[in-house]
Every structure is written in structure tokens, then in C-alpha cells.
Design an enzyme around this catalytic site. Structure first.
Site, PDB file in Angstrom:
ATOM      1  N   GLY A   1       0.842  -1.195   0.000  1.00 50.33           N
ATOM      2  CA  GLY A   1       0.000   0.000   0.000  1.00 50.33           C
ATOM      3  C   GLY A   1       0.870   1.234   0.000  1.00 50.33           C
TER       4      GLY A   1
ATOM      5  N   CYS B   1       5.380  -6.030   1.318  1.00 49.49           N
ATOM      6  CA  CYS B   1       5.702  -4.608   1.386  1.00 49.49           C
ATOM      7  C   CYS B   1       5.029  -3.941   2.603  1.00 49.49           C
ATOM      8  CB  CYS B   1       5.327  -3.939   0.062  1.00 49.49           C
ATOM      9  SG  CYS B   1       6.135  -2.355  -0.151  1.00 49.49           S
ATOM     10  N   TYR B   2       4.058  -3.065   2.392  1.00 53.60           N
ATOM     11  CA  TYR B   2       3.372  -2.451   3.541  1.00 53.60           C
ATOM     12  C   TYR B   2       2.794  -3.525   4.462  1.00 53.60           C
ATOM     13  CZ  TYR B   2      -0.055   0.232   6.244  1.00 53.60           C
ATOM     14  OH  TYR B   2      -0.792   0.788   7.263  1.00 53.60           O
TER      15      TYR B   2
ATOM     16  N   HIS C   1       7.895  -7.158  -4.239  1.00 50.38           N
ATOM     17  CA  HIS C   1       6.585  -7.583  -4.761  1.00 50.38           C
ATOM     18  C   HIS C   1       6.689  -8.898  -5.550  1.00 50.38           C
ATOM     19  CE1 HIS C   1       4.245  -4.059  -3.617  1.00 50.38           C
ATOM     20  NE2 HIS C   1       5.395  -3.431  -3.703  1.00 50.38           N
TER      21      HIS C   1
ATOM     22  N   GLU D   1       4.311 -10.504  -6.787  1.00 51.95           N
ATOM     23  CA  GLU D   1       3.216 -10.607  -7.750  1.00 51.95           C
ATOM     24  C   GLU D   1       3.539  -9.995  -9.112  1.00 51.95           C
ATOM     25  OE1 GLU D   1       3.377  -8.782  -5.098  1.00 51.95           O
ATOM     26  OE2 GLU D   1       2.354  -6.869  -5.257  1.00 51.95           O
TER      27      GLU D   1
ATOM     28  N   GLY E   1     -27.111  -4.146 -21.078  1.00 48.69           N
ATOM     29  CA  GLY E   1     -26.652  -4.700 -22.354  1.00 48.69           C
ATOM     30  C   GLY E   1     -25.142  -4.866 -22.367  1.00 48.69           C
ATOM     31  N   GLY E   2     -24.459  -4.296 -21.370  1.00 47.02           N
ATOM     32  CA  GLY E   2     -23.013  -4.417 -21.284  1.00 47.02           C
ATOM     33  C   GLY E   2     -22.603  -5.759 -20.679  1.00 47.02           C
ATOM     34  N   VAL E   3     -21.293  -5.980 -20.612  1.00 42.82           N
ATOM     35  CA  VAL E   3     -20.779  -7.277 -20.165  1.00 42.82           C
ATOM     36  C   VAL E   3     -21.214  -7.604 -18.735  1.00 42.82           C
ATOM     37  CG1 VAL E   3     -18.703  -8.665 -19.843  1.00 42.82           C
ATOM     38  CG2 VAL E   3     -18.720  -6.847 -21.533  1.00 42.82           C
ATOM     39  N   ASP E   4     -20.997  -6.653 -17.821  1.00 38.89           N
ATOM     40  CA  ASP E   4     -21.182  -6.975 -16.403  1.00 38.89           C
ATOM     41  C   ASP E   4     -22.629  -7.328 -16.071  1.00 38.89           C
ATOM     42  OD1 ASP E   4     -18.587  -6.196 -16.499  1.00 38.89           O
ATOM     43  OD2 ASP E   4     -18.895  -4.279 -15.493  1.00 38.89           O
ATOM     44  N   SER E   5     -23.559  -6.468 -16.479  1.00 33.12           N
ATOM     45  CA  SER E   5     -24.950  -6.765 -16.113  1.00 33.12           C
ATOM     46  C   SER E   5     -25.452  -7.991 -16.876  1.00 33.12           C
ATOM     47  CB  SER E   5     -25.859  -5.552 -16.330  1.00 33.12           C
ATOM     48  OG  SER E   5     -25.952  -5.220 -17.684  1.00 33.12           O
ATOM     49  N   SER E   6     -24.948  -8.219 -18.083  1.00 32.47           N
ATOM     50  CA  SER E   6     -25.385  -9.399 -18.842  1.00 32.47           C
ATOM     51  C   SER E   6     -24.920 -10.679 -18.163  1.00 32.47           C
ATOM     52  CB  SER E   6     -24.822  -9.377 -20.269  1.00 32.47           C
ATOM     53  OG  SER E   6     -25.267  -8.238 -20.949  1.00 32.47           O
TER      54      SER E   6
ATOM     55  N   LYS F   1     -12.510  -7.499 -14.384  1.00 36.02           N
ATOM     56  CA  LYS F   1     -13.168  -7.496 -15.691  1.00 36.02           C
ATOM     57  C   LYS F   1     -12.812  -8.725 -16.541  1.00 36.02           C
ATOM     58  CE  LYS F   1     -15.654  -4.845 -18.475  1.00 36.02           C
ATOM     59  NZ  LYS F   1     -16.831  -4.069 -18.027  1.00 36.02           N
TER      60      LYS F   1
END
Ligand code: XMP
Length: 509
Positions: A51, A78-79, A165, A167, A220-225, A365
Site C-alpha cells: 500500500g 511490502c506495507y 513484490h 506478484e 446490455g453491457g458485459v457486467d450486467s449481462s 473485468k
């Protein structure tokens, strides 16, 4: 599962991704999570993320220290390492100088986290403060030229810490180190996959809503679909989706959504045509923020009215992703500047007194896209370019009128047709047209014209936080421009937007 405590590092998404790449499920939670909630999650291990804060600065993020008494392995990065050291009686020393970039890691103990890692290996540092004194029971396990405590552990209690890090790809053996923590220290099993996630989340949805009715705003977008299809799989007819035509959608958009959800997927869908209501409220409005607020508020009104027509609704489902959650409840309370007020049905839950169902809230996403594929959604939905909630209203600079909408819709449809035909659609993050409130002189046939200027915007991006303007091939730009000027009445000049984000934004308003 692994619990990741989010101390605000820009690399947190990567930690989650790396863990999931090892087929171990993980969940990111803010530091405010309670010990009881952690116990309920019953993680095999906890990762404390990095962080930007300094551990001794005012308001630095802190998680309940009780996590160190749960008998669960902890990895501090790290933090996260500094927080662990400070919590367990060691000392962190502040420094104004940051160590940033590559460093050679000298591993002193090739066991535990470093099992199978070479004695010398490259790591990626990004820190200001460092460890002054380790808590009792800890030993140093690796150093770099500038950092004596680059890694430390208390193997008896299963506490591990890395100042660098693991990652990021620049840490050569980072993947191996994380695998060591997951499998040797935490004894996780490789059981996570999209398929198992679907089973798990479907179970969770059923548990949460029981026989209750759920309503979902479909854009109609990806997430709500994806959220809709997932909920439909879990509760079938108890899900009703509401799709509001706000009058500022693209050409053919409403028909596409109805065709797909109602006819193809056979999901309960209520469709409301509310364009007139939106347009009358937008009349005379030119200020971008006012447009956004009006559309947001009107959407809530229309949606609320629709919801009341459905008997006995108790839940509101939203396709909120993990980054949306973080943006809206800013883990550390520091509100970031509002550049644009996004309209993502944020005001709905309060007004409607419904319980929230957010089945995607632990995903990023790209994972939602994978989930969409797993659920059998078509590429056209899964890889759809983002489209903003306030729609074409923020792509018409100046007043939004039916006539100007018509011009923009036609031009935008041509642009997208060409982008698709030239196989660029999936390569671009977004591509769209913007109608300017400016006119210019032109000549058509032998006649003088005095018509609108239209801008074309096409960008590449990974996450919309930054974006580059796309160097579209000139012949394709020429074709798009020719077609728009010839086919769309009201446009006699097309310009191409060559600005990147930052300092510009993707949308013009
Ligand atoms: P900007 O213009 O801020 O946009 O660079 C970043 C991304 O967000 C989209 N966008 C929105 N999405 N509601 C949304 O759901 C909104 O109000 C909104 N405004 C912008 C934009 O299209 C881009 O992908």
C-alpha cells in the site's frame, strides 16, 4: 481459499490474479473486515497487500490485529510486512527516499517461501520505509544491497514477509514464492476454476435469496449481462431484468438486448421505453455533469416505478465488480476527486429498500469475461466494448436533441460497421463518434454546405484507467470519413481525436 487484505497497492489485482492462476480461490477485502467475518470465510491463509501509506502516518490503513492470533498463516507484502512487524512488536523505520525498481535478492534460507528458489534472484522493490527491528521469533531470510530485511519469517507461527513484490513479473521467482506459500505453508488445494466458481456462486445466490424475487437493471453491457445469466441459472423465473430505453442508446441497441435476453436466453425481461422522459429533462442542458446527474436521477425514477410493478421484490442484483466496489467505498476513506459522476445505478439500493445481490463483486473485468464464456454467452456480449450509462448524451457536446441524436446514431453505426468489417472491434477498447457543437463550411456537388463537425475516437486500453489513441490505418479512416460525410445528412467534416488518457479522458464529457 486465501483472503487478501487490501491496503491499497496498485498491484493488488495482480496478487489476486496470481493466486487464482494457481487455481486457488481468493477474495480481496478491505482492512475494515472484522475478525468474525474472517472466521466465517475460514481462509487457509491471509495475504496482507502492499500500500502507498507509511505505517506511522495518520490514518494509515489497519486491519484488526486479531488476525495474528487465528492460527492462520500470514504473508505480508511490502506495507503488509511492515504492518505485521509493527503489530507484533518490531520496528519500522521511515525514510524519505524510495527504493524503486530491480534489486538482486540474496536468499539466506532456501526453505519455506524460498524453497526451490536460487540463492541469487532478481526482485522488484517499491518502498520507502523499511524494517528496523524484527519482532521476537522472526529471522531474516533474504536481503538486497540496500535492504537488510528484504524477507523475514517466523516459521513456527507461519508468518512470512516480503519487502519486495512477488506478484509482479519483474520478480523472477515470484510465482514460485507464492506457490510455496499457497501449497507448502497453507496446504491449499488446486480446486479453483471458472466452473467451480459458477457452482459456488450459484449456491451462494440461492442461499442468500431463497425463494425471494430479484430484480436486475440490464444495460446490455458485459457486467450486467453476465450477472443476469448467472442469476438466471441460480433462481430462474424469480429473476426479472429491467431494461430502460433512455433515448440515448445506440442504433439497434434496444432491439439487440430484447432479442438476446427475452427470445434467446428466455429470461424475464421488462422493457420500458422512457426516451421522451429523459429527453424532456435534458432539454436546454449543456453542462456535462448536469447531463450525467439528470440521466442518473431519471433512471432511478423509471427503474423504481418498474420495480414496483413486480410483486414482492426483495432483492436488487447488480453487476458490480471488485474495482467498482473499491472506487465507491474507497477503502481508506480518502475520497478521490470526482472527475465524472458515473451512473451505475448507485442511488438505487437506498431509495428502494432492497437487499443487494452482487455476484461479481470479487471478480475483475477479465474474469467476468471468462465467466461469461463459461456460462455460454456469445463473444459479441463477452467482448463488447464498454458503453457509458449516460450513453450518447455525453457524446453530443452541447444540447441533446432528437435531431442531433439521429445524426450521431447514424454516424456511429457507420463507424462501428467499418471497425467490425476491418476486424478491429475486439482490438480496440472503445471506438465511437462524438458530435461537436460546431459547424464548418464545406462543398457538396456545387453547393456550399454549412454543417456539423463529427469527431471519431478510438482507443486501446487494459482497464480504462489509462488509454492510448489508436493509430487506425489511414485507408480505414478515409473510408469511415467518406461514408459518414456521404451518408449522414448534417455532417460535412470528420476529425480524428489523437489524445491519450491522461491527460484527456476517453469520453469527451
Ligand atoms: P473516462 O471518460 O472517464 O471513461 O476516461 C472511462 C471509462 O468509463 C466509461 N464511462 C462510464 N461508464 N457510466 C459508465 O458505466 C458512466 O457514467 C461512464 N462515464 C464513462 C467510459 O466509456 C470508459 O470506458
Amino acid at each position: 481459499m486465501i483472503l487478501i487484505i487490501d491496503f491499497g497497492s496498485q498491484y493488488n489485482q495482480l496478487i489476486a490474479r496470481r493466486v487464482r492462476e494457481h487455481h486457488v480461490y481468493c477474495q480481496i477485502e478491505p482492512p475494515s473486515i472484522s475478525i468474525d467475518a474472517i472466521k466465517k470465510l475460514n481462509p487457509e491463509g491471509i495475504i496482507l497487500s502492499g500500500g502507498p501509506a507509511s505505517i506511522y502516518s495518520k490514518g494509515s490503513p489497519r486491519v484488526d490485529r486479531g488476525i495474528f492470533s487465528l492460527d492462520i498463516p500470514v504473508l505480508g507484502i511490502c506495507y503488509g510486512l511492515q504492518y505485521m512487524v509493527d503489530s507484533l512488536g518490531g520496528k519500522v523505520i521511515g525514510s524519505k527516499k524510495r527504493e524503486y525498481g530491480f534489486a538482486e535478492l540474496l536468499v539466506q534460507k532456501q526453505k519455506g517461501i524460498f524453497s526451490g528458489v536460487g540463492k541469487k534472484t532478481q526482485c522488484w522493490m517499491s518502498h520507502g520505509d523499511s524494517i528496523g527491528k524484527l519482532p521476537a521469533g522472526f529471522v531474516v531470510t533474504a536481503s538486497t544491497e540496500n535492504t537488510t530485511v528484504a524477507a523475514a519469517e517466523d516459521a513456527r507461527r507461519n508468518f512470512y514477509g516480503l519487502q519486495f513484490h512477488p506478484e509482479v513479473v519483474h520478480t523472477q521467482a515470484g510465482k514460485k514464492m507464492l506457490a510455496n506459500f499457497l501449497f507448502d505453508v497453507c496446504h491449499c488445494k488446486k480446486s479453483w476454476s471458472m466452473k467451480s466458481f459458477v457452482a459456488r456462486i450459484v449456491e451462494e445466490i440461492r442461499k442468500q435469496v431463497g425463494e425471494g424475487k430479484v430484480i436486475l437493471g440490464l444495460s446490455g453491457g458485459v457486467d450486467s449481462s453476465v450477472a443476469a445469466v448467472l442469476l438466471h441459472r441460480a433462481i430462474g423465473k424469480n429473476l426479472t431484468c429491467v431494461f430502460v430505453d433512455n433515448g440515448v442508446l445506440r442504433q439497434g441497441e434496444a432491439a439487440r438486448v430484447i432479442e438476446m435476453f427475452k427470445k434467446h436466453l428466455q429470461i424475464n425481461l421488462r422493457f420500458t421505453r422512457a426516451g421522451k422522459q429523459f429527453l424532456s429533462k435534458l432539454k436546454g442542458v449543456t453542462d456535462p455533469e448536469r447531463k450525467r446527474k439528470i440521466i442518473g436521477r431519471t433512471f432511478i425514477e423509471v427503474f423504481d416505478k418498474e420495480a414496483r410493478k413486480i410483486w414482492n421484490v426483495k432483492f436488487l442484483a447488480q453487476g458490480t465488480l471488485y474495482p467498482d466496489l473499491i472506487e465507491s467505498r474507497s477503502a481508506f476513506g480518502g475520497p478521490s476527486a470526482v472527475i465524472k459522476s458515473h451512473h451505475n445505478v448507485g442511488g438505487l439500493p437506498k431509495k428502494m429498500n432492497l437487499q443487494l445481490v452482487e455476484p461479481l463483486k470479487h471478480l475483475f473485468k477479465d474474469e467476468v469475461r471468462l465467466l461469461g464464456k463459461e456460462l455460454g454467452l456469445a463473444d459479441d456480449v463477452v467482448w463488447r466494448q464498454p458503453f457509458p450509462g449516460p450513453g450518447l448524451a455525453i457524446r453530443i457536446i452541447g444540447e441533446v436533441t432528437a435531431k442531433r441524436l439521429d445524426v450521431l446514431r447514424k454516424a456511429d453505426a457507420i463507424l462501428l460497421e467499418e471497425i467490425r468489417a476491418n476486424k478491429l472491434y475486439y482490438k480496440l477498447w472503445q471506438s465511437f463518434a462524438v458530435l461537436l457543437p460546431l459547424k464548418s463550411v464545406g462543398i457538396m456537388g456545387d453547393q456550399r454546405t454549412y454543417e456539423n463537425i463529427l469527431a471519431i475516437r478510438a482507443v486501446t486500453s487494459d482497464d480504462a484507467m489509462t488509454a492510448d489513441w489508436a493509430p487506425l490505418p489511414h485507408d480505414i479512416l478515409a473510408r469511415i470519413s467518406n461514408r459518414i460525410i456521404n451518408e449522414v445528412r448534417g455532417v460535412n467534416r470528420v476529425v480524428y481525436d489523437i489524445s491519450s488518457k491522461p491527460p484527456s479522458t476517453i469520453e469527451w464529457e
